[in-house]
Design a protein around this motif. Structure first.
Motif, PDB file in Angstrom:
ATOM      1  N   GLY A  98      74.481  74.780  34.148  1.00  0.00           N
ATOM      2  CA  GLY A  98      73.373  75.679  34.491  1.00  0.00           C
ATOM      3  C   GLY A  98      72.882  76.504  33.318  1.00  0.00           C
ATOM      4  N   LEU A 100      71.548  76.801  29.344  1.00  0.00           N
ATOM      5  CA  LEU A 100      70.884  76.006  28.305  1.00  0.00           C
ATOM      6  C   LEU A 100      71.029  76.616  26.908  1.00  0.00           C
ATOM      7  N   HIS A 101      71.706  77.766  26.833  1.00  0.00           N
ATOM      8  CA  HIS A 101      71.853  78.430  25.526  1.00  0.00           C
ATOM      9  C   HIS A 101      72.817  77.617  24.654  1.00  0.00           C
ATOM     10  N   ASP A 102      72.358  77.248  23.454  1.00  0.00           N
ATOM     11  CA  ASP A 102      73.254  76.427  22.634  1.00  0.00           C
ATOM     12  C   ASP A 102      73.452  76.912  21.204  1.00  0.00           C
ATOM     13  N   SER A 146      81.207  77.479  26.425  1.00  0.00           N
ATOM     14  CA  SER A 146      80.386  78.621  26.052  1.00  0.00           C
ATOM     15  C   SER A 146      79.467  78.971  27.225  1.00  0.00           C
ATOM     16  N   THR A 150      75.619  85.667  32.929  1.00  0.00           N
ATOM     17  CA  THR A 150      76.649  86.144  33.860  1.00  0.00           C
ATOM     18  C   THR A 150      76.729  85.207  35.073  1.00  0.00           C
ATOM     19  N   ALA A 195      87.416  83.884  22.357  1.00  0.00           N
ATOM     20  CA  ALA A 195      87.045  84.353  21.020  1.00  0.00           C
ATOM     21  C   ALA A 195      85.666  85.003  21.089  1.00  0.00           C
TER      22      ALA A 195
HETATM   23 CO1  B1M Z   1      68.319  83.701  27.215  1.00  0.00          CO
HETATM   24  N1  B1M Z   1      69.276  85.224  27.945  1.00  0.00           N
HETATM   25  N2  B1M Z   1      67.709  83.214  29.024  1.00  0.00           N
HETATM   26  N3  B1M Z   1      67.311  82.309  26.324  1.00  0.00           N
HETATM   27  N4  B1M Z   1      68.769  84.552  25.586  1.00  0.00           N
HETATM   28  C1  B1M Z   1      70.111  86.007  27.018  1.00  0.00           C
HETATM   29  C2  B1M Z   1      71.526  85.449  26.989  1.00  0.00           C
HETATM   30  C3  B1M Z   1      70.026  87.470  27.647  1.00  0.00           C
HETATM   31  C4  B1M Z   1      71.252  88.354  27.331  1.00  0.00           C
HETATM   32  C5  B1M Z   1      68.706  88.130  27.200  1.00  0.00           C
HETATM   33  C6  B1M Z   1      68.537  89.546  27.692  1.00  0.00           C
HETATM   34  O1  B1M Z   1      68.241  89.772  28.833  1.00  0.00           O
HETATM   35  N5  B1M Z   1      68.741  90.492  26.805  1.00  0.00           N
HETATM   36  C7  B1M Z   1      69.879  87.134  29.184  1.00  0.00           C
HETATM   37  C8  B1M Z   1      71.193  86.998  29.979  1.00  0.00           C
HETATM   38  C9  B1M Z   1      71.425  88.147  30.942  1.00  0.00           C
HETATM   39  C10 B1M Z   1      72.670  87.959  31.729  1.00  0.00           C
HETATM   40  O2  B1M Z   1      73.074  86.914  32.137  1.00  0.00           O
HETATM   41  N6  B1M Z   1      73.310  89.076  31.956  1.00  0.00           N
HETATM   42  C11 B1M Z   1      69.116  85.821  29.136  1.00  0.00           C
HETATM   43  C12 B1M Z   1      68.360  85.289  30.213  1.00  0.00           C
HETATM   44  C13 B1M Z   1      68.223  86.185  31.441  1.00  0.00           C
HETATM   45  C14 B1M Z   1      67.758  84.008  30.168  1.00  0.00           C
HETATM   46  C15 B1M Z   1      66.970  83.298  31.283  1.00  0.00           C
HETATM   47  C16 B1M Z   1      67.598  83.414  32.684  1.00  0.00           C
HETATM   48  C17 B1M Z   1      65.557  83.880  31.248  1.00  0.00           C
HETATM   49  C18 B1M Z   1      64.643  83.403  32.366  1.00  0.00           C
HETATM   50  O3  B1M Z   1      64.421  82.242  32.531  1.00  0.00           O
HETATM   51  N7  B1M Z   1      64.168  84.384  33.097  1.00  0.00           N
HETATM   52  C19 B1M Z   1      66.928  81.829  30.784  1.00  0.00           C
HETATM   53  C20 B1M Z   1      68.108  80.995  31.302  1.00  0.00           C
HETATM   54  C21 B1M Z   1      67.986  79.539  30.927  1.00  0.00           C
HETATM   55  C22 B1M Z   1      69.285  78.808  31.215  1.00  0.00           C
HETATM   56  O4  B1M Z   1      70.176  78.808  30.397  1.00  0.00           O
HETATM   57  N8  B1M Z   1      69.379  78.192  32.386  1.00  0.00           N
HETATM   58  C23 B1M Z   1      67.054  82.046  29.298  1.00  0.00           C
HETATM   59  C24 B1M Z   1      66.515  81.168  28.355  1.00  0.00           C
HETATM   60  C25 B1M Z   1      66.623  81.322  26.978  1.00  0.00           C
HETATM   61  C26 B1M Z   1      65.930  80.382  25.986  1.00  0.00           C
HETATM   62  C27 B1M Z   1      65.961  78.911  26.404  1.00  0.00           C
HETATM   63  C28 B1M Z   1      64.504  80.835  25.850  1.00  0.00           C
HETATM   64  C29 B1M Z   1      66.709  80.721  24.659  1.00  0.00           C
HETATM   65  C30 B1M Z   1      67.885  79.748  24.356  1.00  0.00           C
HETATM   66  C31 B1M Z   1      67.531  78.710  23.314  1.00  0.00           C
HETATM   67  C32 B1M Z   1      68.749  77.971  22.843  1.00  0.00           C
HETATM   68  O5  B1M Z   1      69.894  78.436  22.891  1.00  0.00           O
HETATM   69  N9  B1M Z   1      68.482  76.765  22.376  1.00  0.00           N
HETATM   70  C33 B1M Z   1      67.319  82.085  24.972  1.00  0.00           C
HETATM   71  C34 B1M Z   1      67.853  82.965  23.986  1.00  0.00           C
HETATM   72  C35 B1M Z   1      67.680  82.546  22.545  1.00  0.00           C
HETATM   73  C36 B1M Z   1      68.516  84.172  24.315  1.00  0.00           C
HETATM   74  C37 B1M Z   1      69.002  85.302  23.377  1.00  0.00           C
HETATM   75  C38 B1M Z   1      67.763  86.080  22.927  1.00  0.00           C
HETATM   76  C39 B1M Z   1      69.790  84.915  22.158  1.00  0.00           C
HETATM   77  C40 B1M Z   1      71.043  84.066  22.428  1.00  0.00           C
HETATM   78  C41 B1M Z   1      71.584  83.581  21.111  1.00  0.00           C
HETATM   79  O6  B1M Z   1      71.324  82.464  20.720  1.00  0.00           O
HETATM   80  N10 B1M Z   1      72.287  84.474  20.354  1.00  0.00           N
HETATM   81  C42 B1M Z   1      69.943  86.137  24.360  1.00  0.00           C
HETATM   82  C43 B1M Z   1      69.994  87.624  24.030  1.00  0.00           C
HETATM   83  C44 B1M Z   1      71.142  87.959  23.104  1.00  0.00           C
HETATM   84  O7  B1M Z   1      72.203  87.349  23.165  1.00  0.00           O
HETATM   85  N11 B1M Z   1      70.966  88.931  22.266  1.00  0.00           N
HETATM   86  C45 B1M Z   1      69.513  85.677  25.700  1.00  0.00           C
HETATM   87  C46 B1M Z   1      72.784  84.167  19.022  1.00  0.00           C
HETATM   88  C47 B1M Z   1      74.130  83.426  19.132  1.00  0.00           C
HETATM   89  C48 B1M Z   1      74.631  83.085  17.742  1.00  0.00           C
HETATM   90  O8  B1M Z   1      75.053  84.302  19.746  1.00  0.00           O
HETATM   91  O9  B1M Z   1      75.294  82.827  21.770  1.00  0.00           O
HETATM   92  O10 B1M Z   1      76.382  85.112  21.710  1.00  0.00           O
HETATM   93  P1  B1M Z   1      75.939  83.888  21.019  1.00  0.00           P
HETATM   94  O11 B1M Z   1      77.239  83.215  20.347  1.00  0.00           O
HETATM   95  C49 B1M Z   1      78.192  83.922  19.598  1.00  0.00           C
HETATM   96  C50 B1M Z   1      79.362  84.479  20.447  1.00  0.00           C
HETATM   97  O12 B1M Z   1      79.010  84.767  21.772  1.00  0.00           O
HETATM   98  C51 B1M Z   1      80.428  83.443  20.306  1.00  0.00           C
HETATM   99  O13 B1M Z   1      80.231  82.925  18.996  1.00  0.00           O
HETATM  100  C52 B1M Z   1      78.838  82.872  18.696  1.00  0.00           C
HETATM  101  C53 B1M Z   1      78.645  83.089  17.218  1.00  0.00           C
HETATM  102  O14 B1M Z   1      79.280  84.248  16.750  1.00  0.00           O
HETATM  103  N12 B1M Z   1      80.502  82.295  21.208  1.00  0.00           N
HETATM  104  C54 B1M Z   1      81.684  81.642  21.400  1.00  0.00           C
HETATM  105  C55 B1M Z   1      79.552  81.632  21.886  1.00  0.00           C
HETATM  106  N13 B1M Z   1      80.059  80.594  22.524  1.00  0.00           N
HETATM  107  C56 B1M Z   1      81.375  80.551  22.240  1.00  0.00           C
HETATM  108  C57 B1M Z   1      82.376  79.657  22.635  1.00  0.00           C
HETATM  109  C58 B1M Z   1      83.682  79.891  22.159  1.00  0.00           C
HETATM  110  C59 B1M Z   1      83.976  80.984  21.351  1.00  0.00           C
HETATM  111  C60 B1M Z   1      82.987  81.862  20.957  1.00  0.00           C
HETATM  112  O15 B1M Z   1      84.715  79.098  22.465  1.00  0.00           O
HETATM  113  C61 B1M Z   1      84.471  77.869  23.097  1.00  0.00           C
END
Ligand code: B1M
Length: 210
Positions: A98, A100-102, A146, A150, A195
């Motif tokens: 479910g 799509l974040h990658d 990953s 929530t 992590a």
């Molecule tokens: Co989305 N999104 N998004 N989004 N998005 C968030 C996550 C959100 C926090 C934004 C916000 O409201 N501030 C919010 C989630 C809220 C929640 O659940 N509480 C959100 C939402 C709501 C949504 C949609 C539901 C929006 C909608 O449709 N209304 C939708 C859901 C789609 C779906 O997945 N079904 C959606 C869609 C998208 C895009 C497609 C537009 C795009 C994703 C594109 C892509 O990934 N190809 C997107 C993006 C880019 C984000 C934000 C802006 C950035 C995420 C990111 O890439 N961060 C994000 C806001 C934010 O996080 N600031 C947000 C950079 C990345 C390097 O960090 O992924 O945390 P992160 O990874 C870190 C650590 O977490 C860790 O290591 C990484 C590197 O240090 N880590 C691991 C990650 N995975 C790990 C696995 C491990 C260990 C460590 O072991 C296996």
């Protein structure tokens, strides 16, 4: 430092040509891949997240920013994955069903590869059965999940249960990560490890196989 600010700005503006160009320039100047990631790319993406949360930008802009991030990551990927070491183990990694974040998952995969692991990336929106199937098929030592939502992190519990219930994969270590996760949550679902970022994911994977 302005060179990092320019890179962060290119992510915020969703300019994939500029993000690639600046990243290439920084690499040529001898800046490390991790430095580029931590000081330019991640701060840029954090601003995107904040603006998205505040309704200042919407999905299309976030997608464009993600494209700019991927373009820059393509440049630093060879630096992150270069490793001469023999494999330390096989990790199957994917994003929860479910979800799509990658970007984060891709970074973790790159750093694990750079850390000497063989990595099988099974993509996004991965159903529980597929994690099990791929772990079996690839003789994995670790499965990594990953989640950025929530709503999707809750599905990880089912995956852990499926691994524990299947004799062929019950000893595979399960590690989890993603912005909404915590150590407490990982413990509560019976995962072997959590992590908070990509660099610690490499240390965690190594510790899990000790
Ligand atoms: Co989305 N999104 N998004 N989004 N998005 C968030 C996550 C959100 C926090 C934004 C916000 O409201 N501030 C919010 C989630 C809220 C929640 O659940 N509480 C959100 C939402 C709501 C949504 C949609 C539901 C929006 C909608 O449709 N209304 C939708 C859901 C789609 C779906 O997945 N079904 C959606 C869609 C998208 C895009 C497609 C537009 C795009 C994703 C594109 C892509 O990934 N190809 C997107 C993006 C880019 C984000 C934000 C802006 C950035 C995420 C990111 O890439 N961060 C994000 C806001 C934010 O996080 N600031 C947000 C950079 C990345 C390097 O960090 O992924 O945390 P992160 O990874 C870190 C650590 O977490 C860790 O290591 C990484 C590197 O240090 N880590 C691991 C990650 N995975 C790990 C696995 C491990 C260990 C460590 O072991 C296996």
């Amino acid at each position: 430092m302005t060179k990092y600010q320019d890179l962060a700005d290119s992510i915020i503006a969703g300019d994939n040509v500029k993000s690639k160009e600046i990243t290439k320039k920084l690499v040529d100047e001898g800046v490390s891949a991790v430095g580029i990631l931590n000081n330019g790319l991640m701060p840029g993406m954090n601003v995107v997240g904040k603006k998205f949360k505040a309704y200042e930008i919407y999905i299309p802009e976030v997608l464009i920013a993600a494209k700019a991030m991927h373009a820059a990551m393509d440049v630093i990927k060879p630096l992150l994955i270069e490793s001469d070491a023999p494999t330390r183990g096989t990790v199957v990694i994917g994003t929860a069903q479910g979800d799509l974040h990658d970007i984060g998952k891709n970074l973790v995969a790159m750093m694990l590869e750079g850390g000497g692991f063989t990595v099988i990336d099974i993509g996004v929106d991965v159903p529980a059965e597929k994690f099990v199937e791929e772990a079996k098929k690839n003789n994995a030592n670790i499965v990594g999940m990953s989640a950025l939502l929530t709503t999707t992190m809750t599905g990880m519990k089912e995956v852990v249960k499926m691994f524990r219930a299947n004799d062929k994969v019950k000893d595979v270590k399960v590690m989890v990560g993603g912005a909404p996760l915590t150590q407490e949550y990982a413990d509560s679902i019976g995962a072997d490890g959590y992590a908070p970022d990509a660099a610690s994911a490499v240390d965690l994977a190594a510790n899990l196989l000790k």
